[in-house]
Design a protein around this motif. Sequence first.
Motif, PDB file in Angstrom:
ATOM      1  N   MET A   1      -7.725   7.097   3.205  1.00 35.77           N
ATOM      2  CA  MET A   1      -9.026   7.594   2.758  1.00 35.77           C
ATOM      3  C   MET A   1      -9.936   6.416   2.420  1.00 35.77           C
ATOM      4  O   MET A   1      -9.573   5.491   1.727  1.00 35.77           O
ATOM      5  CB  MET A   1      -8.808   8.443   1.493  1.00 35.77           C
ATOM      6  N   ASP A   3     -14.053   5.208   1.373  1.00 39.90           N
ATOM      7  CA  ASP A   3     -15.304   5.684   0.810  1.00 39.90           C
ATOM      8  C   ASP A   3     -16.289   4.536   0.874  1.00 39.90           C
ATOM      9  O   ASP A   3     -16.410   3.731  -0.031  1.00 39.90           O
ATOM     10  CB  ASP A   3     -15.072   6.116  -0.647  1.00 39.90           C
ATOM     11  N   ASP A   8     -21.059  -1.879  -4.092  1.00 33.95           N
ATOM     12  CA  ASP A   8     -19.951  -2.826  -4.227  1.00 33.95           C
ATOM     13  C   ASP A   8     -19.698  -3.212  -5.683  1.00 33.95           C
ATOM     14  O   ASP A   8     -18.766  -3.943  -5.982  1.00 33.95           O
ATOM     15  CB  ASP A   8     -20.171  -4.058  -3.357  1.00 33.95           C
ATOM     16  N   GLU A 578     -13.994  -8.013   2.731  1.00 27.62           N
ATOM     17  CA  GLU A 578     -14.972  -6.947   2.491  1.00 27.62           C
ATOM     18  C   GLU A 578     -14.295  -5.594   2.286  1.00 27.62           C
ATOM     19  O   GLU A 578     -14.877  -4.558   2.574  1.00 27.62           O
ATOM     20  CB  GLU A 578     -15.977  -6.856   3.658  1.00 27.62           C
ATOM     21  N   VAL A 579     -13.028  -5.623   1.873  1.00 29.77           N
ATOM     22  CA  VAL A 579     -12.297  -4.381   1.656  1.00 29.77           C
ATOM     23  C   VAL A 579     -11.571  -4.512   0.317  1.00 29.77           C
ATOM     24  O   VAL A 579     -11.014  -5.564   0.025  1.00 29.77           O
ATOM     25  CB  VAL A 579     -11.234  -4.159   2.756  1.00 29.77           C
ATOM     26  N   SER A 580     -11.601  -3.462  -0.500  1.00 31.88           N
ATOM     27  CA  SER A 580     -10.749  -3.501  -1.686  1.00 31.88           C
ATOM     28  C   SER A 580      -9.842  -2.283  -1.678  1.00 31.88           C
ATOM     29  O   SER A 580     -10.274  -1.179  -1.370  1.00 31.88           O
ATOM     30  CB  SER A 580     -11.591  -3.558  -2.958  1.00 31.88           C
ATOM     31  N   HIS A 582      -7.133   0.333  -3.580  1.00 27.50           N
ATOM     32  CA  HIS A 582      -7.024   0.876  -4.928  1.00 27.50           C
ATOM     33  C   HIS A 582      -5.939   1.923  -5.058  1.00 27.50           C
ATOM     34  O   HIS A 582      -5.431   2.437  -4.067  1.00 27.50           O
ATOM     35  CB  HIS A 582      -8.357   1.495  -5.351  1.00 27.50           C
ATOM     36  N   GLY A 584      -5.287   5.704  -6.328  1.00 25.28           N
ATOM     37  CA  GLY A 584      -6.006   6.945  -6.600  1.00 25.28           C
ATOM     38  C   GLY A 584      -5.091   7.920  -7.317  1.00 25.28           C
ATOM     39  O   GLY A 584      -3.898   7.674  -7.475  1.00 25.28           O
ATOM     40  N   GLY A 585      -5.642   9.051  -7.750  1.00 22.87           N
ATOM     41  CA  GLY A 585      -4.810  10.124  -8.278  1.00 22.87           C
ATOM     42  C   GLY A 585      -4.452  10.011  -9.744  1.00 22.87           C
ATOM     43  O   GLY A 585      -3.630  10.780 -10.230  1.00 22.87           O
ATOM     44  N   VAL A 606       3.916   7.009 -13.786  1.00 18.59           N
ATOM     45  CA  VAL A 606       2.643   6.830 -14.474  1.00 18.59           C
ATOM     46  C   VAL A 606       2.929   6.921 -15.958  1.00 18.59           C
ATOM     47  O   VAL A 606       3.670   7.806 -16.390  1.00 18.59           O
ATOM     48  CB  VAL A 606       1.642   7.919 -14.048  1.00 18.59           C
TER      49      VAL A 606
ATOM     50  N   MET B   1     -19.038  -3.460   0.470  1.00 19.85           N
ATOM     51  CA  MET B   1     -17.568  -3.492   0.263  1.00 19.85           C
ATOM     52  C   MET B   1     -16.986  -2.101   0.491  1.00 19.85           C
ATOM     53  O   MET B   1     -17.510  -1.114  -0.002  1.00 19.85           O
ATOM     54  CB  MET B   1     -17.280  -3.969  -1.163  1.00 19.85           C
ATOM     55  N   GLU B   2     -15.909  -2.072   1.242  1.00 25.07           N
ATOM     56  CA  GLU B   2     -15.248  -0.794   1.533  1.00 25.07           C
ATOM     57  C   GLU B   2     -14.117  -0.589   0.531  1.00 25.07           C
ATOM     58  O   GLU B   2     -13.421  -1.537   0.183  1.00 25.07           O
ATOM     59  CB  GLU B   2     -14.694  -0.877   2.964  1.00 25.07           C
ATOM     60  N   HIS B   3     -13.973   0.629   0.028  1.00 23.26           N
ATOM     61  CA  HIS B   3     -12.919   0.911  -0.945  1.00 23.26           C
ATOM     62  C   HIS B   3     -11.890   1.842  -0.346  1.00 23.26           C
ATOM     63  O   HIS B   3     -12.235   2.924   0.104  1.00 23.26           O
ATOM     64  CB  HIS B   3     -13.515   1.547  -2.203  1.00 23.26           C
ATOM     65  N   ARG B   4     -10.645   1.434  -0.339  1.00 23.25           N
ATOM     66  CA  ARG B   4      -9.572   2.265   0.209  1.00 23.25           C
ATOM     67  C   ARG B   4      -8.631   2.702  -0.887  1.00 23.25           C
ATOM     68  O   ARG B   4      -8.349   1.935  -1.812  1.00 23.25           O
ATOM     69  CB  ARG B   4      -8.753   1.462   1.222  1.00 23.25           C
ATOM     70  N   ILE B   5      -8.103   3.915  -0.728  1.00 21.60           N
ATOM     71  CA  ILE B   5      -7.034   4.352  -1.631  1.00 21.60           C
ATOM     72  C   ILE B   5      -5.722   4.095  -0.900  1.00 21.60           C
ATOM     73  O   ILE B   5      -5.460   4.675   0.140  1.00 21.60           O
ATOM     74  CB  ILE B   5      -7.154   5.856  -1.942  1.00 21.60           C
ATOM     75  N   GLU B   6      -4.903   3.185  -1.413  1.00 22.25           N
ATOM     76  CA  GLU B   6      -3.650   2.872  -0.728  1.00 22.25           C
ATOM     77  C   GLU B   6      -2.426   3.401  -1.460  1.00 22.25           C
ATOM     78  O   GLU B   6      -1.345   3.449  -0.900  1.00 22.25           O
ATOM     79  CB  GLU B   6      -3.530   1.359  -0.521  1.00 22.25           C
ATOM     80  N   VAL B   7      -2.591   3.736  -2.748  1.00 22.79           N
ATOM     81  CA  VAL B   7      -1.471   4.312  -3.492  1.00 22.79           C
ATOM     82  C   VAL B   7      -1.989   5.570  -4.165  1.00 22.79           C
ATOM     83  O   VAL B   7      -3.005   5.524  -4.861  1.00 22.79           O
ATOM     84  CB  VAL B   7      -0.948   3.320  -4.560  1.00 22.79           C
ATOM     85  N   ASP B   8      -1.303   6.684  -3.958  1.00 20.29           N
ATOM     86  CA  ASP B   8      -1.720   7.921  -4.610  1.00 20.29           C
ATOM     87  C   ASP B   8      -0.775   8.202  -5.776  1.00 20.29           C
ATOM     88  O   ASP B   8       0.415   8.414  -5.575  1.00 20.29           O
ATOM     89  CB  ASP B   8      -1.702   9.076  -3.606  1.00 20.29           C
ATOM     90  N   ALA B   9      -1.323   8.160  -6.966  1.00 21.23           N
ATOM     91  CA  ALA B   9      -0.481   8.322  -8.155  1.00 21.23           C
ATOM     92  C   ALA B   9      -0.349   9.768  -8.601  1.00 21.23           C
ATOM     93  O   ALA B   9       0.362  10.053  -9.565  1.00 21.23           O
ATOM     94  CB  ALA B   9      -1.042   7.475  -9.304  1.00 21.23           C
ATOM     95  N   ALA B  10      -1.029  10.683  -7.901  1.00 18.65           N
ATOM     96  CA  ALA B  10      -1.060  12.063  -8.381  1.00 18.65           C
ATOM     97  C   ALA B  10       0.339  12.669  -8.466  1.00 18.65           C
ATOM     98  O   ALA B  10       0.647  13.422  -9.377  1.00 18.65           O
ATOM     99  CB  ALA B  10      -1.955  12.912  -7.481  1.00 18.65           C
ATOM    100  N   LEU B  12       3.248  10.998  -8.775  1.00 19.76           N
ATOM    101  CA  LEU B  12       4.275  10.213  -9.484  1.00 19.76           C
ATOM    102  C   LEU B  12       4.610  10.863 -10.826  1.00 19.76           C
ATOM    103  O   LEU B  12       3.780  11.524 -11.440  1.00 19.76           O
ATOM    104  CB  LEU B  12       3.761   8.789  -9.723  1.00 19.76           C
ATOM    105  N   SER B  13       5.845  10.628 -11.277  1.00 21.31           N
ATOM    106  CA  SER B  13       6.298  11.233 -12.529  1.00 21.31           C
ATOM    107  C   SER B  13       5.506  10.692 -13.716  1.00 21.31           C
ATOM    108  O   SER B  13       5.210   9.506 -13.795  1.00 21.31           O
ATOM    109  CB  SER B  13       7.786  10.941 -12.743  1.00 21.31           C
ATOM    110  N   ARG B  14       5.182  11.587 -14.652  1.00 22.02           N
ATOM    111  CA  ARG B  14       4.537  11.170 -15.901  1.00 22.02           C
ATOM    112  C   ARG B  14       5.570  10.974 -17.001  1.00 22.02           C
ATOM    113  O   ARG B  14       5.221  10.625 -18.126  1.00 22.02           O
ATOM    114  CB  ARG B  14       3.522  12.218 -16.326  1.00 22.02           C
TER     115      ARG B  14
END
Lengths: 661, 200
Positions: A1, A3, A8, A578-580, A582, A584-585, A606, B1-10, B12-14
């Motif tokens: 995903m 965005d 920035d 130019e990419v970061s 992160h 999510g969730g 978490v 700057m492009e922002h990517r989601i690479e890890v989804d924590a939704a 994961l155990s709390r």
Amino acid sequence: MTDATAPDGTRGRGAGGARGHGAEPEGLPDYVRGGRDGLGEAELAELERTWQSPPGFLAWFTHVNHTNIGRRFIITSLVFFALAGLLALAMRLQLAQPLNDVLGPEAYNQVMTVHGTAMMFLFAIPAMEGAAIYLAPLMVGARDMAFPRLNAFGYYVYLIGGTVFFLSLPFGLAPDAGWFNYVPLSSKEFSAGYGIDVWTTMITFIEVSALTAAVELIVTILKLRAPGMSLDRMPIFVWAVLVMSFMILFAMPSVIVASALLMMDRLVDTAFFDAALGGSPLLWQHLFWFFGHPEVYIILVPALGIVTSIVVTFTRRSVFGYAALVLAIVGIGMVSFGLWVHHMYTTGLPLMGRSFFMAASAMIAIPSGVQVYCWIATMWGARVRFATPMLFVLGFFAIFIAGGLTGVMVASVPFDRQVHDSYFVVAHFHYVLVGGSVFPLLAGLYYWFPKATGRMMSERAGRWSCGLVFVGFNLAFFPMHQLGLEGMPRRVYTYLPETGWTLLNQLATAGSAILALGFAITLANAALSLRRGAPAGDDPWDGPTLEWATTSPPLNCNFARQAVVQSGNPVWDRRRAEVSAHVGGLRTDRRETIVTTVLDARPHAVQVLPGPTPWPFVSALVASAAFLGLIFTPWAYVLGFFAAFVTFVLWFWPRRPWRED
Amino acid sequence: MEHRIEVDAAELSRFAPHDHPLWWGILGAVAIEAAVVANLLTSYFYLAAQAEAWPPDGVDPPALLWPTLVLFVLPLSSLTMWWAGKGSDAGRRRQLALGVTASVGLASLALVFRSIQIAEFDIRWDEHAYGSILWAVTGFHYTHVVSAIVGTAVVAVLAWRGYFTPERQLGVVVDTLYWYFVAGVFLPIYLVLYWAPRLL
């Protein structure tokens, strides 16, 4: 995903004068406008409310965010630094003339003891802990530390313990047996009154705060790193903090045991240090220095991390010899536990023991040397930016290396026996401690001040300060080498005119005045820059580590979205590609931070973190009362134990609604 | 700057009670206390090495009966703690509540034995450095047993009220870890205080 529509996020928070902590009640604060890190405006606003430290005087006692606590540690330690510095000026004034009468012998002993103890226990360690508490979570990309309430508890313990310790001076109850408080001088027979009891109880108490900080830093660094930040991608500063914390963990118990035994000797007539009843005064020296020597490196090691951070940023290069540097820091940490006896060469040790500790003491020069060469190699041929932080680092090189050289000299038994308890030793350890910790701390202050406040400090004032501190320091302490070689003993409140020590002492006093002026300029610079400094933006120095990836001052939640990192210089990577990347969730309606594995930082859980609460403060108050009571009666131990237990139960008692998922 | 989601924590155990940061924190506390014990026992040997006679002439080493009993009671209480944890993992609330209560009972019994034994010491703390270190080490461990008992009593109260579930049982897990330490550290203390003066 992805965005790609989000801005920035290079907008700094300090620029608009928006103070991050608690100033904004309802409407959207400036800095959340447009969102950040791909997180939308409304979500970021909610996240910021969740992580907010509530405003108001009473609410101040409930704050738990590591940025608040870290800042308090640093400011409090600087206040103690200034106070202990004034005591040093009083001593220098007394020594400016032979047979001077600014301070009498009793007052001089108290001033000297409080100066030394405060500089070590109330300034140097807490300042380093404060820097670590403020910076380490940001550098590893966490939202907070693993145990925010314990963090707050540790701060109040330090604040109360330190204040009581200092107040003993105006009340005339100050300890007067030197910072290492040797028995039998400090036993009841030779030191009646409450002075030594203030030392033993308050030092034990303040070390509790060092220990809580250490545990919490270790767990934060090992478990809360951003995904992808495996151990070999951790910033050197974080490595240094980790090593410091492990050293605290194994060194502090020793001084706690020592002072607890002395407390019992004085309070309930035990005989640990009483030779007449089978005790041993030398046991005190062993226990104290088993802590006391690692202590010097507890102060030095994080400073090495600060120096490395600054060298990397101001040469715009990855550090040379990352693995060698890490090994050197770990090596210093380990070897430092094997050389405490070099403080005791004159106590009549067996030859074998002396030889062993002489070799171990000299050995520490090897990892120290490795580091210096790594720094030189990093700077070699680079276009170094000589801004104030870098200037202080250069001052560190000069002074610390000079201190290291005298260190190798006093490590050798025959030389040490000659200069033991003389001003040569005073010169040596001020070169090592001021050079090894105060210069890096000031460098770090100029380097990270923009991050913490959103404002730059004045460069012009910084250069003046650096120059004056460097000249003043050398003028104050270099003559002491010669004084020591001429036989002037340390800790004397005066000397005779016939000794011929007057001129060198006057030089030292003049130097101390210049040194104080240099410090005062930095203090004024910081105070004025808080309001008037140029806006800093997120990343004024072009730094490589994650603290530069957030706003200045950092968001309440540190990062709108936690980072995922691929190398040791994530911020440089980000800018190049130019990419970061992160995480999510994570929920925005409660405090959550990601938990990763110890070695590879793979995400696996978490952690839900607690919000503001007054219980750590209450616990610290009760514990303080118990320790103060111990000065007068052993029953305070029993009472304090159960009272503290009650506050801990109230602190940890699960409150509805329980954290259901 | 492009922002990517690479890890989804939704997802994961709390909770993760067996690998929670607090578990590591308790391990840190255990390391500190172990260092304190090491310092105390080293001091014991240092004082013994300096002394002409250890224990001093006319003083008997402490009797073996009561501490040896404690040496068995404390591991037994660890066993009941372990059993309680098994119950907690499986969601058997009654087993958890019974187990922690049994541990509190057994450790209290150990305290009674310890108290009898302290009353039988042949020397006071203010007569000789030997007495000082004997009392200090004993008092240190005594305090730890007391703190383990009162802490676990709170866990027991919560257990009887049905607070813990297989997810929400971090309190049980870390309390058990600390309990093992308090029980385990008695072994070196036992060997040093009760056997060293006989064998040295």
